[in-house]
Design a protein around this motif. Structure first.
Motif, short mmCIF file in Angstrom:
data_model
loop_
_atom_site.label_atom_id
_atom_site.label_comp_id
_atom_site.label_asym_id
_atom_site.label_seq_id
_atom_site.Cartn_x
_atom_site.Cartn_y
_atom_site.Cartn_z
N LYS A 12 7.74 49.02 67.60
CA LYS A 12 8.51 50.01 68.35
C LYS A 12 7.62 50.85 69.25
CE LYS A 12 12.32 48.85 66.22
NZ LYS A 12 13.51 48.31 66.88
N ARG A 13 8.23 51.41 70.31
CA ARG A 13 7.54 52.34 71.18
C ARG A 13 7.57 53.72 70.53
NH1 ARG A 13 10.93 50.39 76.35
NH2 ARG A 13 12.40 50.04 74.66
N ILE A 14 6.42 54.35 70.44
CA ILE A 14 6.28 55.57 69.64
C ILE A 14 5.65 56.68 70.47
CG2 ILE A 14 5.32 56.58 67.53
CD1 ILE A 14 4.99 53.63 66.54
N ALA A 15 6.30 57.84 70.45
CA ALA A 15 5.75 59.03 71.10
C ALA A 15 5.26 60.00 70.03
CB ALA A 15 6.82 59.70 71.97
N ILE A 16 4.06 60.51 70.22
CA ILE A 16 3.43 61.40 69.23
C ILE A 16 2.97 62.68 69.93
CG2 ILE A 16 1.59 61.64 67.52
CD1 ILE A 16 1.59 58.61 67.23
N ASP A 53 -7.17 55.83 67.99
CA ASP A 53 -7.47 54.42 68.28
C ASP A 53 -6.31 53.75 69.00
OD1 ASP A 53 -8.94 52.07 68.25
OD2 ASP A 53 -8.22 51.46 66.27
N GLY A 54 -5.08 54.00 68.49
CA GLY A 54 -3.90 53.41 69.11
C GLY A 54 -3.64 53.94 70.51
N THR A 55 -3.92 55.22 70.72
CA THR A 55 -3.75 55.81 72.05
C THR A 55 -4.72 55.18 73.05
OG1 THR A 55 -3.02 57.91 71.07
CG2 THR A 55 -3.75 57.96 73.37
N ASN A 56 -5.95 55.00 72.62
CA ASN A 56 -6.97 54.37 73.49
C ASN A 56 -6.60 52.94 73.86
OD1 ASN A 56 -8.55 56.68 73.47
ND2 ASN A 56 -9.77 56.01 71.72
N LYS A 57 -5.86 52.29 72.97
CA LYS A 57 -5.46 50.89 73.22
C LYS A 57 -4.08 50.80 73.88
CE LYS A 57 -8.29 48.68 69.67
NZ LYS A 57 -9.19 49.79 69.40
N GLY A 58 -3.51 51.94 74.25
CA GLY A 58 -2.22 51.94 74.94
C GLY A 58 -1.04 51.69 74.03
N ILE A 59 -1.20 51.96 72.74
CA ILE A 59 -0.13 51.71 71.77
C ILE A 59 0.85 52.88 71.71
CG2 ILE A 59 0.39 51.25 69.33
CD1 ILE A 59 -1.07 48.96 70.61
N PHE A 60 0.34 54.10 71.73
CA PHE A 60 1.18 55.29 71.57
C PHE A 60 1.35 56.05 72.88
CE2 PHE A 60 -1.06 55.03 67.34
CZ PHE A 60 0.03 54.55 66.64
N ILE A 61 2.50 56.70 73.02
CA ILE A 61 2.76 57.63 74.12
C ILE A 61 2.49 59.03 73.57
CG2 ILE A 61 4.54 58.57 75.65
CD1 ILE A 61 5.97 55.77 75.18
N ARG A 62 1.63 59.80 74.24
CA ARG A 62 1.27 61.13 73.75
C ARG A 62 1.91 62.22 74.62
NH1 ARG A 62 -2.87 61.51 70.13
NH2 ARG A 62 -1.74 63.44 69.67
N LYS A 103 13.18 47.16 78.47
CA LYS A 103 12.97 46.62 77.14
C LYS A 103 11.48 46.45 76.85
CE LYS A 103 17.32 44.08 76.71
NZ LYS A 103 17.96 42.76 76.45
N ASN A 104 11.16 46.42 75.55
CA ASN A 104 9.78 46.22 75.13
C ASN A 104 9.30 44.84 75.58
OD1 ASN A 104 7.45 47.00 73.93
ND2 ASN A 104 8.18 46.86 71.83
N SER A 105 8.21 44.78 76.35
CA SER A 105 7.73 43.52 76.89
C SER A 105 6.97 42.71 75.83
CB SER A 105 6.79 43.78 78.08
OG SER A 105 5.59 44.38 77.64
N GLN A 106 6.83 41.42 76.08
CA GLN A 106 6.07 40.55 75.17
C GLN A 106 4.62 41.00 75.11
OE1 GLN A 106 6.63 36.47 76.42
NE2 GLN A 106 8.38 36.21 75.05
N GLN A 107 4.11 41.48 76.21
CA GLN A 107 2.72 41.95 76.26
C GLN A 107 2.52 43.16 75.33
OE1 GLN A 107 1.33 42.90 80.18
NE2 GLN A 107 -0.77 43.26 79.54
N GLU A 108 3.50 44.08 75.35
CA GLU A 108 3.43 45.24 74.46
C GLU A 108 3.48 44.81 73.00
OE1 GLU A 108 5.36 49.13 76.48
OE2 GLU A 108 6.70 47.41 76.38
N SER A 109 4.37 43.86 72.70
CA SER A 109 4.49 43.37 71.32
C SER A 109 3.19 42.71 70.85
CB SER A 109 5.65 42.36 71.21
OG SER A 109 6.87 43.00 71.45
N LYS A 110 2.58 41.91 71.72
CA LYS A 110 1.30 41.26 71.38
C LYS A 110 0.21 42.30 71.11
CE LYS A 110 1.92 36.83 73.77
NZ LYS A 110 1.46 35.98 74.90
N LYS A 111 0.21 43.34 71.93
CA LYS A 111 -0.78 44.40 71.79
C LYS A 111 -0.64 45.10 70.43
CE LYS A 111 -1.07 46.94 75.47
NZ LYS A 111 -0.76 48.04 76.43
N ILE A 112 0.61 45.37 70.04
CA ILE A 112 0.87 46.02 68.75
C ILE A 112 0.48 45.10 67.59
CG2 ILE A 112 2.67 46.94 67.23
CD1 ILE A 112 4.14 47.88 69.79
#
Length: 416
Positions: free
Chosen positions: A341-345, A358-367, A385-394
């Motif tokens: 899921k897309r997550i804002a923190i 670590d996740g923020t540096n890798k573009g995983i989290f929205i701050r 929608k959540n892209s395949q690239q985003e899913s692979k990254k997670i």
């Protein structure tokens, strides 16, 4: 001297702890189940095999140890596992239905209660999960020559400062651990300031937690029950005092009929309080526990149930992490990550700082620094929608951080 004053303090606090249990039992009678265990009184039973004792105080820790428990059982066919808890919600978490697993409450941290606990179960070793530091428990484990390990250890800079204020006392307490298995190098460096023995960086057990079976089917059933079809669903998970009001203000500012907001308070005793806030805001709302005859799409859903965080996250298109909006250090983002899921923190992240950084540096989290900042991001996400690239990254992020359960199981097996 410190220990004496600590024991006096515990003695003073026990009546208040009991009063709290009695109060909560007015709403849920299960709070008084096994209450004698909190005083070190357990049902008589003989344990023939070596016992690995794991203390997982509440829900998060109990979920975190699931893969570890499975790894220990597979690695050693002769051991039994005792899992102790401090909360009812922790004890009610389903872990493994093996007959080799036993559950109990850890007693209040007074010497006679702790001794009674150790005499009854006679554990061969103990694993304390995360930051459950009970001085009497640790001292008595030393006296009984029980190897004690701190696993999934995390120590924020804020907590370290508190320990350093009474450094002489806490250095002695921490020295009672055979070794510490820290979540990250950052945690390891913090522990090293109050602990001189071996510290291992083993990663976070919560990355090994398996997704509940049938989660996608459960998601579909819940969406149908709640009359949600094409809505964009925002889940604010494990929210704390003051955060719900900000979320309601954000929802009002967004003012988009395509969006449904699910608010899940961290503590069940706040369900009624949060419901009153929602009522005052004049939004149409429903409660998770009363889902019959919903004939129109709700604007707000109050997640007034326990043990369903995965289900709530599964319904989400976008997640706002509770405990990060106000200064509570953030709740665990790993469960939501496992569901890709897309997550804002928000700005407060000290409980999970290493993972979040670590996740923020890798573009995983929205701050965000202030909740209002994500208004445009939410509106953008509604049509994306959540892209395949985003899913692979997670998925890659989760894979790189997994494996702590097997590592710890192998390390402790040498003591059995």
């Amino acid at each position: 001297m410190y220990l004496f004053f600590y024991q006096v303090l515990v003695l003073i606090l026990i009546p208040f702890a009991l009063a709290k249990l009695i109060y909560r039992s007015l709403f849920n009678q299960n709070y008084l189940n096994y209450v004698l265990e909190r005083f070190g009184i357990y049902k008589k039973k003989r344990y023939k095999n070596p016992i690995v004792w794991i203390h997982a105080v509440s829900v998060g820790e109990s979920n975190a140890i699931k893969s570890l428990v499975d790894s220990i059982l597979k690695l050693n066919n002769s051991v039994e596992i005792l899992i102790t808890h401090g909360t009812l919600t922790g004890r009610e978490v389903k872990i493994n239905d093996s007959t080799r697993i036993h559950r109990a409450y850890l007693p209040y941290d007074l010497k006679p209660f702790v001794q009674s606990f150790l005499n009854h179960f006679k554990p061969n070793l103990g694993l304390i999960v995360e930051t459950e530091i009970w001085p009497n428990l640790i001292y008595q484990a030393q006296n009984y020559k029980i190897p004690l390990f701190l696993i999934n250890g995390r120590l924020s800079q804020r907590s370290l400062k508190k320990y350093l204020m009474a450094k002489h006392f806490f250095v002695r307490v921490f020295e009672g651990f055979q070794s510490i298995y820290a979540q990250s190098d950052q945690d390891k460096n913090h522990f090293a300031q109050i602990y001189s023995k071996k510290i291992y960086t083993q990663g976070n057990l919560k990355f090994d937690f398996p997704l509940p079976k049938g989660i996608q089917n459960t998601r579909r059933l819940l969406l149908r029950k709640l009359n949600i079809n094409k809505q964009f669903v925002i889940v604010a998970g494990s929210t704390r005092q003051g955060e719900e009001l900000e979320l309601l203000k954000l929802y009002k500012e967004i003012n988009n009929p395509k969006i449904t907001l699910i608010i899940v308070p961290r503590h069940p005793q706040r369900f009624r309080e949060v419901e009153k806030l929602i009522q005052t805001s004049n939004f149409d709302y429903v409660k998770r526990t009363t889902t019959q005859n919903i004939n129109k799409v709700p604007q707000i859903i109050l997640g007034d149930s326990m043990g369903e965080m995965f289900n709530y996250y599964a319904m989400a298109d976008f997640i706002i992490m509770g405990g990060s909006i106000q200064d509570f250090g953030s709740q665990n983002p790993i469960e939501a990550l496992k569901l890709e899921k897309r997550i804002a923190i928000g700005p407060s992240d000290y409980n999970f700082k290493h993972i979040i950084d670590d996740g923020t540096n890798k573009g995983i989290f929205i701050r965000f620094k202030k909740l209002a900042e994500i208004k445009d991001e939410v509106l953008r996400q509604v049509n994306q929608k959540n892209s395949q690239q985003e899913s692979k990254k997670i998925k890659a992020f989760i894979k790189n951080n997994s494996g702590a359960s097997v590592k710890i199981a192998k390390k402790i097996n040498q003591y059995l």
